[in-house]
Design a protein around this motif. Sequence first.
Motif, PDB file in Angstrom:
ATOM      1  N   CYS A   1       1.613  -3.922  -6.336  1.00  0.00           N
ATOM      2  CA  CYS A   1       2.320  -3.542  -7.572  1.00  0.00           C
ATOM      3  C   CYS A   1       2.808  -2.102  -7.393  1.00  0.00           C
ATOM      4  N   GLY A   2       4.097  -1.890  -7.605  1.00  0.00           N
ATOM      5  CA  GLY A   2       4.674  -0.580  -7.300  1.00  0.00           C
ATOM      6  C   GLY A   2       5.186  -0.539  -5.868  1.00  0.00           C
ATOM      7  N   ALA A   3       5.552  -1.720  -5.325  1.00  0.00           N
ATOM      8  CA  ALA A   3       5.976  -1.831  -3.921  1.00  0.00           C
ATOM      9  C   ALA A   3       7.318  -1.166  -3.662  1.00  0.00           C
ATOM     10  N   GLY A   4       8.086  -0.897  -4.703  1.00  0.00           N
ATOM     11  CA  GLY A   4       9.358  -0.200  -4.537  1.00  0.00           C
ATOM     12  C   GLY A   4       9.180   1.308  -4.534  1.00  0.00           C
ATOM     13  N   GLY A   5       7.953   1.760  -4.727  1.00  0.00           N
ATOM     14  CA  GLY A   5       7.670   3.193  -4.756  1.00  0.00           C
ATOM     15  C   GLY A   5       7.336   3.718  -3.367  1.00  0.00           C
ATOM     16  N   PHE A   6       6.952   4.965  -3.348  1.00  0.00           N
ATOM     17  CA  PHE A   6       6.711   5.690  -2.096  1.00  0.00           C
ATOM     18  C   PHE A   6       5.496   5.127  -1.340  1.00  0.00           C
ATOM     19  N   ILE A   7       4.325   5.213  -1.943  1.00  0.00           N
ATOM     20  CA  ILE A   7       3.116   4.774  -1.235  1.00  0.00           C
ATOM     21  C   ILE A   7       3.125   3.248  -1.094  1.00  0.00           C
ATOM     22  N   GLY A   8       3.571   2.559  -2.158  1.00  0.00           N
ATOM     23  CA  GLY A   8       3.618   1.092  -2.122  1.00  0.00           C
ATOM     24  C   GLY A   8       4.474   0.576  -0.969  1.00  0.00           C
ATOM     25  N   GLY A   9       5.615   1.241  -0.725  1.00  0.00           N
ATOM     26  CA  GLY A   9       6.498   0.824   0.370  1.00  0.00           C
ATOM     27  C   GLY A   9       5.799   0.948   1.723  1.00  0.00           C
ATOM     28  N   HIS A  10       5.093   2.061   1.919  1.00  0.00           N
ATOM     29  CA  HIS A  10       4.357   2.257   3.177  1.00  0.00           C
ATOM     30  C   HIS A  10       3.215   1.246   3.312  1.00  0.00           C
ATOM     31  N   LEU A  11       2.584   0.949   2.198  1.00  0.00           N
ATOM     32  CA  LEU A  11       1.460   0.004   2.221  1.00  0.00           C
ATOM     33  C   LEU A  11       1.931  -1.406   2.596  1.00  0.00           C
ATOM     34  N   VAL A  12       3.089  -1.807   2.058  1.00  0.00           N
ATOM     35  CA  VAL A  12       3.645  -3.121   2.405  1.00  0.00           C
ATOM     36  C   VAL A  12       3.851  -3.214   3.917  1.00  0.00           C
ATOM     37  N   LYS A  13       4.440  -2.170   4.494  1.00  0.00           N
ATOM     38  CA  LYS A  13       4.682  -2.159   5.954  1.00  0.00           C
ATOM     39  C   LYS A  13       3.374  -2.355   6.710  1.00  0.00           C
ATOM     40  N   ARG A  14       2.357  -1.624   6.301  1.00  0.00           N
ATOM     41  CA  ARG A  14       1.073  -1.680   6.989  1.00  0.00           C
ATOM     42  C   ARG A  14       0.466  -3.095   6.878  1.00  0.00           C
ATOM     43  N   LEU A  15       0.541  -3.683   5.690  1.00  0.00           N
ATOM     44  CA  LEU A  15      -0.035  -5.028   5.499  1.00  0.00           C
ATOM     45  C   LEU A  15       0.743  -6.058   6.319  1.00  0.00           C
ATOM     46  N   LYS A  16       2.054  -5.885   6.408  1.00  0.00           N
ATOM     47  CA  LYS A  16       2.858  -6.806   7.242  1.00  0.00           C
ATOM     48  C   LYS A  16       2.466  -6.650   8.721  1.00  0.00           C
ATOM     49  N   ASP A  17       2.263  -5.400   9.164  1.00  0.00           N
ATOM     50  CA  ASP A  17       1.831  -5.183  10.551  1.00  0.00           C
ATOM     51  C   ASP A  17       0.497  -5.883  10.832  1.00  0.00           C
ATOM     52  N   GLU A  18      -0.324  -5.994   9.796  1.00  0.00           N
ATOM     53  CA  GLU A  18      -1.627  -6.654   9.962  1.00  0.00           C
ATOM     54  C   GLU A  18      -1.519  -8.174   9.849  1.00  0.00           C
ATOM     55  N   GLY A  19      -0.336  -8.691   9.534  1.00  0.00           N
ATOM     56  CA  GLY A  19      -0.151 -10.141   9.493  1.00  0.00           C
ATOM     57  C   GLY A  19      -0.293 -10.780   8.124  1.00  0.00           C
ATOM     58  N   PHE A  20      -0.377  -9.972   7.074  1.00  0.00           N
ATOM     59  CA  PHE A  20      -0.489 -10.518   5.715  1.00  0.00           C
ATOM     60  C   PHE A  20       0.824 -11.154   5.244  1.00  0.00           C
ATOM     61  N   TRP A  21       0.721 -12.129   4.336  1.00  0.00           N
ATOM     62  CA  TRP A  21       1.860 -12.530   3.517  1.00  0.00           C
ATOM     63  C   TRP A  21       1.820 -11.611   2.297  1.00  0.00           C
ATOM     64  N   VAL A  22       2.933 -10.901   2.046  1.00  0.00           N
ATOM     65  CA  VAL A  22       2.908  -9.873   1.002  1.00  0.00           C
ATOM     66  C   VAL A  22       3.946 -10.142  -0.079  1.00  0.00           C
TER      67      VAL A  22
END
Length: 322
Positions: A8-29
Amino acid sequence: MQKTALVCGAGGFIGGHLVKRLKDEGFWVRGVDLKFNEHAETRADDFIIGDLREQSLVRSVIDRRFDEVYQLAADMGGAGYIFTGEHDADIMHNSATINLNVLDACHKRNIKRVFYSSSACMYPEHNQLDPDNPNCAEDSAYPANPDSEYGWEKLFSERLYLAYNRNYGMECRVARYHNIFGPDGTWDGGKEKAPAAMCRKVAVAEDGGVIEVWGDGQQTRSFLIVDECVEGTIKLLRSDFEGPVNIGSEEMVTINKLAEMVIGLSGKDITIKNIPGPLGVRGRNSDNTLIKEKLDWAPTEPLIAGLETTYKWISAELKKRV
Ligand code: NAD
Ligand code: GDD
């Protein structure tokens, strides 16, 4: 089975970086936000543009038992936004409503692990009057006396998440972030924080010019690069410790020193002019004793390294505009 996460807040600063990290780990986000990030394409598998103040939207977004939920959405900004007093009602109403909605929908879906991003702004003002010796140990939070309504909302919401742990057997995790900075963050428009503001002002200034810095410049802060913030966030969510715990740097500097560091990176000859402005607390620094004890981890990257990356990024963003 592929793990799933909601940011939640994925369009924001920290949220955007967190999405990238979770994708690198193989999550469906799945990401949700009022907007896409202005600076970087999202890597979320599913990105819902929606308002988390609306309960029906929140329930439709939380339509499955996500393995991990990260609640970063908030009405927030730097000193120029949260300390003027002009946005207090919106900040309290918007952020509290988001937290009430998201947490209750997670509970109803039987989701256990929810991360909540609180802020160092919840610490009492009376412990942050001495710029050389601020006290931001986690157990100094009470008696409560935050200096902003933003901080009061964070304190209320921390308590809300921990109440769901106690009453409903949830496993929410609460972090108190200390001034996070880095590429893809807000750097103009009034919501930017000091590191981005200094980078922008220095990048814009001519060699031999002047930049304005609010206050006498002797107020202190520490600043944490976003990659280490994301690392700490994930470690906390997956740990046995509910918090609240500081996620921040212990490298405290004065704001004039911050400006001087950026000036040094630019190679320009620039003078600092201190002017009146919204200030916030006189001194603040992360205390990482508890995070080291509970997670056996703390950030280590020197401020200058993060500033170098951020200065280059903001300079490049400025060039795109001309
Ligand atoms: P940000 O403003 O970049 O991100 C927050 C996002 O929430 C924004 O994209 C915004 O559009 C979204 N949002 C706001 N209201 C919404 C709504 N009603 N519905 C859906 N989305 C909504 O901020 P950030 O720096 O990424 O901060 C993330 C979280 O960390 C926030 O909760 C913030 O309070 C907290 N925090 C950040 C810092 C920091 O220095 N960046 C420090 C302490 C705490
Ligand atoms: N933003 C900004 N812009 N701050 C400036 C400037 C400027 O041009 N010049 C000087 N400052 C000073 C502010 O007056 C303040 O004393 C200090 O730099 C830090 O300002 P910010 O970085 O904007 O905010 P903060 O550290 O007071 O609060 C931030 O961190 C909290 C967590 O520690 C905010 O981002 C909060 O939202 C966050 O929760």
